[in-house]
Design an enzyme around this catalytic site. Structure first.
Site, PDB file in Angstrom:
ATOM      1  CG  HIS A 140      -1.797   1.204   1.342  1.00  0.00           C
ATOM      2  ND1 HIS A 140      -3.113   1.200   0.965  1.00  0.00           N
ATOM      3  CD2 HIS A 140      -1.547   2.468   1.757  1.00  0.00           C
ATOM      4  CE1 HIS A 140      -3.635   2.393   1.147  1.00  0.00           C
ATOM      5  NE2 HIS A 140      -2.696   3.190   1.640  1.00  0.00           N
ATOM      6  CD  GLU A 141       1.463   3.612   3.708  1.00  0.00           C
ATOM      7  OE1 GLU A 141       1.668   4.708   3.142  1.00  0.00           O
ATOM      8  OE2 GLU A 141       0.397   3.358   4.315  1.00  0.00           O
ATOM      9  CG  HIS A 167       0.359   6.355  -0.627  1.00  0.00           C
ATOM     10  ND1 HIS A 167      -0.641   7.121  -1.161  1.00  0.00           N
ATOM     11  CD2 HIS A 167      -0.233   5.630   0.366  1.00  0.00           C
ATOM     12  CE1 HIS A 167      -1.784   6.880  -0.523  1.00  0.00           C
ATOM     13  NE2 HIS A 167      -1.572   5.974   0.400  1.00  0.00           N
ATOM     14  CD  GLU A 227      -5.727   5.367   0.503  1.00  0.00           C
ATOM     15  OE1 GLU A 227      -4.704   6.062   0.683  1.00  0.00           O
ATOM     16  OE2 GLU A 227      -5.989   4.377   1.209  1.00  0.00           O
TER      17      GLU A 227
HETATM   18 MG    MG Z   1      -3.023   5.410   2.013  1.00  0.00          MG
END
Ligand code: MG
Length: 506
Positions: free
Chosen positions: A271-272, A275, A301
Site C-alpha cells: 500500500h505505502e 503512494h 489513495e
Molecule cells: Mg493510504
C-alpha cells in the site's frame, strides 16, 4: 520548465522556500513517527509549530503576495502555458487556507490539535471517551469556524472536503455512499451465507510466529518487485504505516510487523509503496514547484489501493507469490496451496476496525464516518451523541457493534488531528483504482503480468498516465484523461461483484 510569464517564474522561485520549509516539516514528522523518544515530544511540537508559522509567513510575505497578485492578473491570458495555468490554479487553491483563515485561528488550531492528539492517545488506551470529548468538541468548533472563513456554496462541510480533494462536495459524497451501501450490503450477506465463509482467516493467530526479520526481507523483496527505488526512499517501522514525500528522490515509507499475521506487513508495505511510486514518478522538473507531488488525497489513495488490492490481492499475483511465501515461512506455509493463500488474503468478514477491514466492508466503515462528520459539522449531532450514533450505524452498515470506545469512536487518529473531510478520500481512492484498472485492461494483460510477477509493464502505464503529471491536472481532469470520464462508482461495484462472486462461488 519553460515559462512565458516572468511573474510566474519569479513566483515559483520564491515558492521554492515555502516548499523547502514544507519538506523540513515532513522530515520532523517522519522522525516523530519513526524515531522520537517519548520525552522529546513537547520540544518537537515547538519545532513543528515554528516551521508552520514560517510557512504561513512565507505565504504572507509582501514580495510573494505582489508576485502572486501579478500572476493572478495574468491567469486568464491565453498566452500562459498549460503548466503556468496549473501553477496559478494550485496556488490559488492552497492559498485559501493561508489567506482566508486568520493566522490566530491557524495557530490556535495547530495548538488545539497537538493537545487533542496527546489526549486521544491516552483516551484510546484507557477506553475513556469522556476524557477526549471536550477536545473533540473544540476541534469540531474550530473546523466549523475555518469552514466559515474558507466559504462554501451549499454546506460548511464542503469547505472542509475541498481542503483534501479539490471540488469534492457533500452532495457527491451522499450520492456515492448511498450507492455503495445499497450494492455492498447484499454482496456481504451473500458472502456470509457462502459455504466458504469463515469468521477468521487460516494460517494466522496466536499459535503462529512469523519471524519479523523474514517479514522485513519479504517487504524488501516486494518493494524491488514493484519497482520502488530504495536509493530514493527507505522502509522503516511505525505503529501506523505512512508515506512521507521529502522530495522526489527521498520518498520514505513505513510498515508494521505482527508475529501472528504476516499479511499485515506485506499489504501495508505494498500500500505505502503505491503512494511512494506515485511520488517517485513525478516529472523531475516539477520538483519544488506547485506541480510537484500527487494531485489529491483521492488520486493518491487510488495508487496505493491499486497495488494493494487490484494487484496485491489478485488471485494471479498471489499464485505467483505462493512459492515465495513458502520459502520465507516454511515452518508455517510449507504445504499451503495457492487457493488457500488467495482465500487468506481475500478473507471477508464484518469487523470493528477500519484499517483491518477487507475490500468488501471497507467503504461501509467510511460511509458511517462521512455521515457522522457531516452531521456534527452541521450541528445536527453533539459530541455526547456520537458514540451511540457510531454503534447504531455500525450495526446497520457493517453488522457488528463495538463494546468499547477504543474499538469504536476512538479507533482512528484523524479527528484528534482535526481532520474532518479526510475520510471520504479513502473511498474515492478505492473507486478510482477500479476505474483506472478498467482502462488499463484495454492496453495490458494485467492478470498475465501479475501471474508472472512481471510488474514493470503495469508501473510504466501508471507512470505515463498518472505519476508523471504530478499536480498538473485537477482530479476530475486527470480522471477524464486516464479513463474518459469523471469518477464513476460502477467500476468499483462491478470489480467487487465479479471478484467475490468467483472467490466465494456465490
Ligand atoms: Mg493510504
Amino acid at each position: 520548465m519553460k515559462y512565458k510569464s516572468i511573474a510566474i517564474r519569479k513566483l515559483v522561485q520564491k515558492y521554492r522556500e515555502i516548499s523547502l520549509l514544507g519538506k523540513v516539516h515532513a522530515v520532523l514528522d517522519w522522525d516523530m513517527n519513526v524515531n522520537l523518544p517519548p520525552k522529546g515530544a513537547s520540544l518537537r511540537a515547538e519545532q513543528t509549530a515554528l516551521i508552520t508559522s514560517l510557512i504561513t509567513d512565507g505565504w504572507r510575505n509582501p514580495e510573494f503576495c505582489a508576485l502572486f497578485e501579478e500572476a493572478l492578473s495574468q491567469s486568464h491570458s491565453k498566452k500562459l502555458t498549460k503548466e503556468e495555468q496549473a501553477i496559478v490554479r494550485n496556488m490559488t487553491h492552497a492559498s485559501n487556507y493561508y489567506y482566508k483563515i486568520p493566522k490566530e485561528l491557524i495557530v490556535e488550531f495547530s495548538k488545539a490539535t497537538s493537545e487533542s492528539f496527546m489526549v486521544w492517545q491516552k483516551a484510546k488506551r484507557d477506553d475513556d471517551y469522556e476524557l477526549f470529548k471536550p477536545h473533540l468538541a473544540k476541534v469540531i468548533a474550530l473546523n466549523r469556524l475555518m469552514a466559515d472563513h474558507l466559504g462554501y456554496k451549499d454546506n460548511p462541510y464542503d469547505a472542509l472536503l475541498d481542503l483534501y480533494e479539490p471540488g469534492l462536495t457533500s452532495a457527491t459524497c451522499e450520492h456515492i455512499f448511498h450507492r455503495l451501501v445499497k450494492e455492498i450490503r447484499p454482496l456481504l450477506s451473500k458472502i456470509q451465507k457462502s459455504r466458504y465463509y469463515d469468521s477468521a482467516p487460516a494460517n494466522t493467530g496466536k499459535s503462529f510466529n512469523y519471524s519479523v526479520k523474514r517479514q522485513e526481507q519479504l517487504s524488501l523483496f516486494i518493494l524491488r518487485k514493484l519497482g520502488y527505488d530504495l536509493e530514493a526512499g527507505r522502509l522503516d517501522v511505525s505503529p501506523h504505516p505512512f508515506t512521507v514525500d521529502i522530495g522526489r528522490q527521498d520518498v520514505r515509507i513505513t510498515t508494521r510487523y505482527s508475529r501472528d499475521d504476516f499479511r499485515e506487513s506485506l499489504t501495508s508495505t505494498i500500500h505505502e509503496a503505491g503512494h511512494g511510486l506515485y511520488e517517485q514518478g513525478v516529472l523531475p522538473e516539477y520538483e519544488g514547484t506547485p506541480l510537484a507531488s500527487g494531485v489529491s488525497l483521492g488520486i493518491h489513495e487510488s495508487q496505493s489501493r491499486f497495488w494493494e488490492n487490484q494487484i496485491g490481492r489478485s488471485p494471479e499475483f498471489l499464485t505467483f507469490l505462493t512459492p515465495v511465501l513458502q520459502s520465507f515461512f516454511p515452518e508455517h506455509l510449507a504445504t499451503v496451496r495457492e487457493h488457500e493463500i488467495v482465500r487468506m488474503f481475500n478473507h471477508v468478514a464484518p469487523s470493528l476496525i477500519r484499517v483491518e477491514a477487507d475490500e468488501v466492508t471497507y467503504n461501509l466503515h467510511i460511509a458511517l464516518r462521512f455521515e457522522i462528520e457531516h452531521a456534527v459539522i452541521n450541528n445536527k449531532v453533539t459530541v455526547d451523541e456520537i458514540p451511540e450514533l457510531w454503534r447504531h450505524k455500525m450495526k446497520e452498515y457493517v453488522g457488528v457493534v463495538p463494546e468499547t470506545h477504543a474499538a469504536g469512536v476512538l479507533q482512528d487518529v484523524h479527528w484528534s488531528y482535526g481532520s474532518f473531510g479526510y475520510f471520504p478520500t479513502y473511498t474515492l481512492g478505492n473507486l478510482y483504482a477500479a476505474q483506472f484498472m478498467n482502462r488499463m485492461k484495454d492496453e495490458i494483460d494485467i492478470a498475465d503480468c501479475a501471474l508472472r510477477g512481471e510488474l514493470g509493464t503495469i508501473l510504466s502505464w501508471l507512470r505515463s498516465n498518472i505519476h508523471t503529471h504530478g499536480s498538473l491536472y485537477w482530479p476530475d481532469e486527470l480522471s477524464r484523461l486516464v479513463s474518459g470520464e469523471t469518477l464513476n462508482p460502477q467500476y468499483f461495484i462491478d470489480y467487487l461483484n465479479e471478484k467475490y462472486t468467483a472467490l466465494y462461488e456465490l
